[in-house]
Enzyme design. Structure first.
Site, mmCIF file in Angstrom:
data_model
loop_
_atom_site.group_PDB
_atom_site.id
_atom_site.type_symbol
_atom_site.label_atom_id
_atom_site.label_comp_id
_atom_site.label_asym_id
_atom_site.label_seq_id
_atom_site.Cartn_x
_atom_site.Cartn_y
_atom_site.Cartn_z
ATOM 1 N N TYR A 56 11.616 -3.400 16.992
ATOM 2 C CA TYR A 56 11.644 -1.946 16.995
ATOM 3 C C TYR A 56 13.037 -1.483 16.569
ATOM 4 O O TYR A 56 13.990 -1.557 17.326
ATOM 5 C CB TYR A 56 11.324 -1.389 18.383
ATOM 6 C CG TYR A 56 9.935 -1.679 18.899
ATOM 7 C CD1 TYR A 56 8.917 -2.097 18.054
ATOM 8 C CD2 TYR A 56 9.638 -1.515 20.248
ATOM 9 C CE1 TYR A 56 7.646 -2.364 18.534
ATOM 10 C CE2 TYR A 56 8.357 -1.767 20.740
ATOM 11 C CZ TYR A 56 7.369 -2.195 19.889
ATOM 12 O OH TYR A 56 6.114 -2.451 20.370
ATOM 13 N N HIS A 118 4.667 -11.360 20.132
ATOM 14 C CA HIS A 118 4.231 -10.069 19.594
ATOM 15 C C HIS A 118 2.984 -10.206 18.716
ATOM 16 O O HIS A 118 2.046 -9.411 18.814
ATOM 17 C CB HIS A 118 5.381 -9.461 18.788
ATOM 18 C CG HIS A 118 5.311 -7.989 18.647
ATOM 19 N ND1 HIS A 118 6.415 -7.217 18.356
ATOM 20 C CD2 HIS A 118 4.295 -7.113 18.754
ATOM 21 C CE1 HIS A 118 6.064 -5.941 18.293
ATOM 22 N NE2 HIS A 118 4.779 -5.857 18.520
ATOM 23 N N SER A 197 -0.625 2.161 22.835
ATOM 24 C CA SER A 197 -1.206 3.295 22.098
ATOM 25 C C SER A 197 -2.415 3.874 22.807
ATOM 26 O O SER A 197 -3.462 4.124 22.183
ATOM 27 C CB SER A 197 -1.571 2.891 20.662
ATOM 28 O OG SER A 197 -0.425 2.568 19.925
ATOM 29 N N LEU A 199 -2.884 6.742 23.689
ATOM 30 C CA LEU A 199 -3.116 8.099 23.195
ATOM 31 C C LEU A 199 -3.480 8.093 21.711
ATOM 32 O O LEU A 199 -3.364 9.110 21.026
ATOM 33 C CB LEU A 199 -1.883 8.979 23.439
ATOM 34 C CG LEU A 199 -1.431 9.075 24.900
ATOM 35 C CD1 LEU A 199 -0.201 9.958 25.028
ATOM 36 C CD2 LEU A 199 -2.553 9.610 25.776
ATOM 37 N N GLY A 200 -3.927 6.937 21.226
ATOM 38 C CA GLY A 200 -4.354 6.861 19.830
ATOM 39 C C GLY A 200 -3.248 7.161 18.855
ATOM 40 O O GLY A 200 -3.483 7.767 17.815
ATOM 41 N N ARG A 201 -2.013 6.740 19.187
ATOM 42 C CA ARG A 201 -0.824 7.004 18.366
ATOM 43 C C ARG A 201 -0.628 8.504 18.152
ATOM 44 O O ARG A 201 -0.127 8.935 17.118
ATOM 45 C CB ARG A 201 -0.905 6.251 17.041
ATOM 46 C CG ARG A 201 -1.035 4.742 17.199
ATOM 47 C CD ARG A 201 -0.902 4.022 15.877
ATOM 48 N NE ARG A 201 -1.155 2.600 15.996
ATOM 49 C CZ ARG A 201 -0.274 1.682 16.398
ATOM 50 N NH1 ARG A 201 0.936 2.062 16.724
ATOM 51 N NH2 ARG A 201 -0.598 0.413 16.474
ATOM 52 N N GLY A 202 -1.037 9.277 19.144
ATOM 53 C CA GLY A 202 -0.861 10.723 19.092
ATOM 54 C C GLY A 202 -2.110 11.487 18.717
ATOM 55 O O GLY A 202 -2.183 12.707 18.923
ATOM 56 N N GLY A 206 -4.066 16.082 20.837
ATOM 57 C CA GLY A 206 -4.375 17.438 20.394
ATOM 58 C C GLY A 206 -3.232 18.097 19.663
ATOM 59 O O GLY A 206 -3.350 19.238 19.198
#
Length: 322
Positions: A56, A118, A197, A199-202, A206
């Site tokens: 990262y 990883h 993830s 949150l589905g990568r954002g 919403g």
């Protein structure tokens, strides 16, 4: 904050963890001072499980996390990862300890609580890689071992070499592939499941309503489910989830996290964020209670077949479930 145990004999961690990839600027510019403040707020709220990786930002995330937890190391269950760069051979025995030593230096710590492979190295038997990781446990440099995005048979072979405490894979309302074979395998073997993830990568927050809301240089534009017709379809599904969330007086993101938490006491989500207000909202999701009727309604809206488009580009998917 509630706590959950990772695996049969693993560490107790906060029910909601903190993913640190965004501190490296993966989702846009990241300010190190803001990132440190976000970590400090997470610790104040009882979020003690922090997850980073050596790739990262070429180690920058580890440096940020290390500085932020300085003086509070005992309060943190610290996880990092190696072998995710995409180059063959990163899982070779002679690569494992040097990777950890570099991470320890960046993190400013003498040990890592949970050390993940990883991505599985296709050029190296998993027994060789995990055997080298086990040596790190014997040396006192690592407490527990984990795998990320590994297939069931690989998990079994790794676990036979040395106990695996946690398996980390993408899991959310929109990425339910682990339910078919991975979760049954980890549960059979007594391995904890860490959902990245969640949150589905954002996508499940919403926040994004139009393609124009995604910056032109955002890597998510390369992901099929974020493209054109797929994106429009998926946002309509999110809209229906937002209606359910409003009835609970919570956000769509909190509903998504609560759903993951309700999939089993062995599941720990690690949403990533650079913002303190999001850490506060994510932590509060641990207290959301969903009834059986709520879960059935959510499943009717966000069934495994409801999302349009794959979770990653073809090259990315070639390196998962290995």
């Amino acid at each position: 904050m509630q706590h959950r145990r990772l695996g049969t004999d693993g560490p107790m961690v906060s029910a909601v963890g903190l993913g640190a990839m965004s501190f490296a600027g993966v989702y846009g510019d990241a300010d190190d001072a803001d990132s440190a403040a976000t970590i400090a707020r997470a610790l104040e709220l009882g979020v003690t499980f922090i997850d980073t990786a050596n790739i990262y930002g070429s180690g920058h995330s580890e440096e940020v996390v290390g500085r932020a937890i300085s003086g509070r190391r005992a309060d943190v269950v610290l996880a990092t990862k190696f072998g995710g760069g995409g180059d063959a051979g990163l899982g070779k025995r002679d690569k494992v300890r040097p990777a950890l030593e570099a991470s320890l230096a960046r993190l400013g710590t003498e040990y890592v609580d949970l050390y993940y492979l990883h991505r599985v190295d296709p050029s190296t038997p998993i027994e060789e890689t995990v055997g080298a990781m086990a040596d790190l446990v014997s040396a006192g440099l690592v407490r527990y071992l984990g795998l990320s995005e590994a297939a069931p048979e690989t998990i079994r072979r790794a676990h036979a070499t040395h106990p695996i405490t946690a398996l980390q894979t993408e899991y959310s309302m929109f990425s339910r592939e682990p339910e078919e074979a991975i979760l049954p395998t980890t549960r059979e073997l007594g391995i904890g499941f860490v959902a990245y993830s969640p949150l589905g990568r954002g996508l499940l927050t919403g926040r994004f309503q139009r393609l124009e809301d995604i910056p032109p240089d955002d890597w998510r534009r390369s992901v099929p489910r974020w493209q054109e017709e797929n994106f429009d379809h998926n946002i309509r599904v999110v809209g229906r989830l937002e209606e359910i969330a409003r009835r609970h007086s919570i956000s769509a993101a909190q509903l998504a996290l609560a759903w993951v938490l309700h999939q089993g006491g062995d599941v720990v989500p690690i949403p990533g964020t650079r913002r303190r207000e999001n850490v506060e909202a994510n932590a509060a999701a641990a207290d959301v209670i969903l009834s059986a009727d709520d879960l059935r309604e959510i499943d009717a809206v966000a069934s495994p077949d409801s999302v349009a488009g794959a979770r990653g580009a073809q090259g990315y998917l070639a390196r998962v479930d290995a």
